[in-house]
Design an enzyme around this catalytic site. Structure first.
Site, PDB file in Angstrom:
ATOM      1  N   SER A 141      52.259 -11.473  -5.638  1.00  0.00           N
ATOM      2  CA  SER A 141      52.263 -10.102  -5.500  1.00  0.00           C
ATOM      3  C   SER A 141      53.457  -9.620  -5.224  1.00  0.00           C
ATOM      4  O   SER A 141      54.631 -10.657  -5.305  1.00  0.00           O
ATOM      5  CB  SER A 141      51.342  -9.373  -4.368  1.00  0.00           C
ATOM      6  N   LYS A 142      53.691  -8.412  -5.264  1.00  0.00           N
ATOM      7  CA  LYS A 142      55.515  -8.095  -5.275  1.00  0.00           C
ATOM      8  C   LYS A 142      56.054  -8.847  -4.169  1.00  0.00           C
ATOM      9  O   LYS A 142      57.352  -8.797  -4.249  1.00  0.00           O
ATOM     10  CB  LYS A 142      55.393  -6.542  -5.203  1.00  0.00           C
ATOM     11  N   ARG A 143      55.381  -8.671  -2.951  1.00  0.00           N
ATOM     12  CA  ARG A 143      56.091  -9.241  -1.888  1.00  0.00           C
ATOM     13  C   ARG A 143      56.825 -10.942  -2.046  1.00  0.00           C
ATOM     14  O   ARG A 143      57.272 -11.268  -1.232  1.00  0.00           O
ATOM     15  CB  ARG A 143      55.265  -9.442  -0.540  1.00  0.00           C
ATOM     16  N   HIS A 144      56.221 -11.504  -3.213  1.00  0.00           N
ATOM     17  CA  HIS A 144      56.862 -12.700  -3.527  1.00  0.00           C
ATOM     18  C   HIS A 144      57.791 -12.808  -4.325  1.00  0.00           C
ATOM     19  O   HIS A 144      58.349 -13.737  -5.002  1.00  0.00           O
ATOM     20  CB  HIS A 144      55.775 -13.704  -4.136  1.00  0.00           C
ATOM     21  N   GLY A 145      58.544 -11.757  -4.381  1.00  0.00           N
ATOM     22  CA  GLY A 145      59.915 -11.398  -5.269  1.00  0.00           C
ATOM     23  C   GLY A 145      59.600 -10.838  -6.708  1.00  0.00           C
ATOM     24  O   GLY A 145      58.533  -9.970  -6.747  1.00  0.00           O
TER      25      GLY A 145
END
Length: 488
Positions: free
Chosen positions: A254-258
């Site tokens: 997801s977005k938290r992974h970059g």
RNA sequence: GGCUCGUUGGUCAAGCGGUCAAGACAUCGGCCUCUCACGCCGAAAACAGGGGUUCGAUUCCCCUACGAGUCACCA
């Protein structure tokens, strides 16, 4: 045998996640590997989530990576329309047909009642089937009164349902796990599950390819197919793509992974070809374990039995490596073309020898967005300390660097032609004469020209790119810097 | 919590009863070399655990552990 047809059925969210892109890719590859058709269908049945311009993002992405659909909203086809909102009134009759045959029913339960059931201590019991057995009179009365309703499918309350997935094999789910799913929402739109099945059937989809988050709900789909007497599609469920968290654990990417959106990755300097190549390998492996594939080569080599069951962690390092491979495999001109926006960012109205610049950058760049920082020293000499002139391996120090620069400057000044060849020949004649190793001469020259110890390219290329005037100016500055300091 | 699926080096992964358990990325060493990279050579590094089945299990079965997914008027 019937022609193979697959479809990519994204919701227009305005964001193309690499997981979705990989699903699209595999759907496309499966279709192509069977010489079949690949269909694009937009699933916009959730009116609350509509995003402006989101469909365009989908078109653009597919186009950029070279995945062309044979049928879709923009290219047409015999099974349109290909946007679910435009098929809206097609679904209700199908649902009503099921009501008539006793396989579905009207449900008048309010949202509040439903919500309250989820708050119990027992984790999830699901819908209590409150309206499943309402009398016909009651139903008619509610309908006449205009009470909002949904249509739910009756699930069998005993037994189990089994199906076969191409990658996961045989899967059996107890029917008690299956909720009486909603087919038509109270706003009149079909649910994803329902529209999906109806459309897949109507569009002749033979292979349903999707993420494995749908694995456990597949029996619901099949029960629907069976209720209508339709032929079941072949199922291909894909393993998930995971992201690594800071604490070392993994979870759904997801977005938290970059950068996990296609556009994000492109903006970060990754090539669409490299992105496609990389994600193709997340969850699939060819027989010979080859790694570099163009899209058309993938279509040729792809086979469903190479799809893996276990989730894969998205590895930016490997993507970066692969991107570098693509960059290095290009022609010099091709590379220059790609790099030009970065060149122009640093030198908006100045032309350098882009060819020489590209020749030193090409083997060193792994992501396009590194370029600007790498070449900035050409525009402006960084502040640097004379300590940079000291290098053990090159046997340089602040005194012999003076000698070297004093030898190099006049030789360079006398050059009529300012090319890598002429500079090379002029400079490399010196070490022999001075009886030092090449590095002893070239190190101080490079430091004075660049003001940094680590540079893309060597002294000769840097001098070439700087141009004669600027090059000599920088060498003199370096010389002066050294002399000033040696005096103290 | 129920159900479903998964588990080979840090990561991607090959393997589909008998292998010294491939390869790639990353890591570390070396060579090349005017720095860095590229390239080349090399090293370290894995079958989650326990039971079976079998002459023989990474491979087949069961259990445990761990991980993931799912259980919406979202897709």
């Amino acid at each position: 045998m019937k022609d193979v047809r697959t479809r990519f059925a994204p919701s227009p969210t305005g964001f193309m996640h690499v997981g979705n892109l990989r699903t699209a890719l595999y759907e496309y590859l499966i279709a192509k590997s069977f010489n079949g058709k690949f269909v694009l269908r937009i699933e916009d049945t959730d009116q609350e989530r509509l995003v402006e311009g989101a469909v365009q993002v989908i078109y653009d992405t597919l186009k950029q990576v070279g995945i062309f659909h044979d049928e879709g909203p923009d290219v047409g086809g015999d099974f349109g329309p290909y946007i679910q909102s435009k098929r809206k009134n097609l679904y209700l009759p199908y649902a009503q047909e099921l009501v008539k045959s006793g396989k579905a029913y009207y449900c008048f339960c309010s949202k509040e009642r439903l919500d309250s059931m989820h708050k119990g201590e027992h984790v999830f019991e699901g819908y209590d089937r409150h309206c499943r057995d309402l009398s016909q009179e009651e139903v008619d009365k509610q309908l006449a009164a205009g009470t909002p309703y949904v249509i739910r499918q009756k699930m069998p309350m005993t037994g189990f349902t089994t199906f076969t997935d191409v990658v996961y094999g045989e899967i059996t789910i107890e029917n008690t796990e299956l909720e009486d799913q909603i087919l038509i929402k109270s706003d009149g739109y079909p649910t994803y599950n329902f529209a999906n099945v109806v459309d897949d059937h109507l569009m002749g989809i033979t292979h349903v390819v999707r993420g494995c988050e749908y694995l456990t709900s597949t029996p619901k789909y099949n029960l629907l197919y069976e209720a209508y007497g339709w032929k079941l599609p072949t199922y291909v469920h894909l393993p998930m793509i995971m992201g690594k968290n800071e604490d070392g654990s993994v979870s759904k990417l997801s977005k938290r992974h970059g950068s996990t959106g296609f556009v994000d990755l492109v903006n970060e300097g990754y090539l669409p070809e490299a992105i496609v190549n990389y994600i193709a390998l997340l969850g699939w492996c060819p027989k010979d374990n080859r790694e570099i594939f163009t899209l058309s080569e993938l279509a040729e080599y792809f086979s469903v039995d190479g799809i893996s069951k276990s989730p894969a962690v998205f590895d930016y390092d490997k993507l970066t490596w692969m991107n570098g491979e693509y960059l290095r495999a290009m022609t010099l001109d091709g590379f220059t073309q790609l790099a030009m926006p970065s060149y122009k960012k640093v030198f908006p109205d100045q032309d350098l020898d882009w060819g020489v610049l590209s020749s030193i950058l090409q083997p060193r760049v792994t992501k396009l967005n590194q370029i600007a920082d790498m070449i900035h020293f050409f525009k402006e000499l960084p502040e640097y300390s004379t300590e940079l002139f000291i290098n053990k391996k090159s046997k340089t120090n602040t005194t012999n660097s003076v000698t070297m620069l004093e030898a190099a400057i006049p030789v360079l000044e006398s050059l009529d032609y300012w090319t890598t060849e002429s500079i090379h020949d002029a400079l490399l004649a010196l070490p022999e004469k001075l009886e030092v190793k090449n590095g002893t001469l070239l190190w101080p020259v490079r430091i004075a020209a660049a003001g940094m110890t680590v540079t893309p390219g060597g002294a000769i290329e840097i001098l070439t790119i700087l141009g004669k005037a600027e090059a000599i100016k920088r060498l003199n500055m370096g010389l002066k810097k050294l002399k000033d300091e040696n005096k103290e």
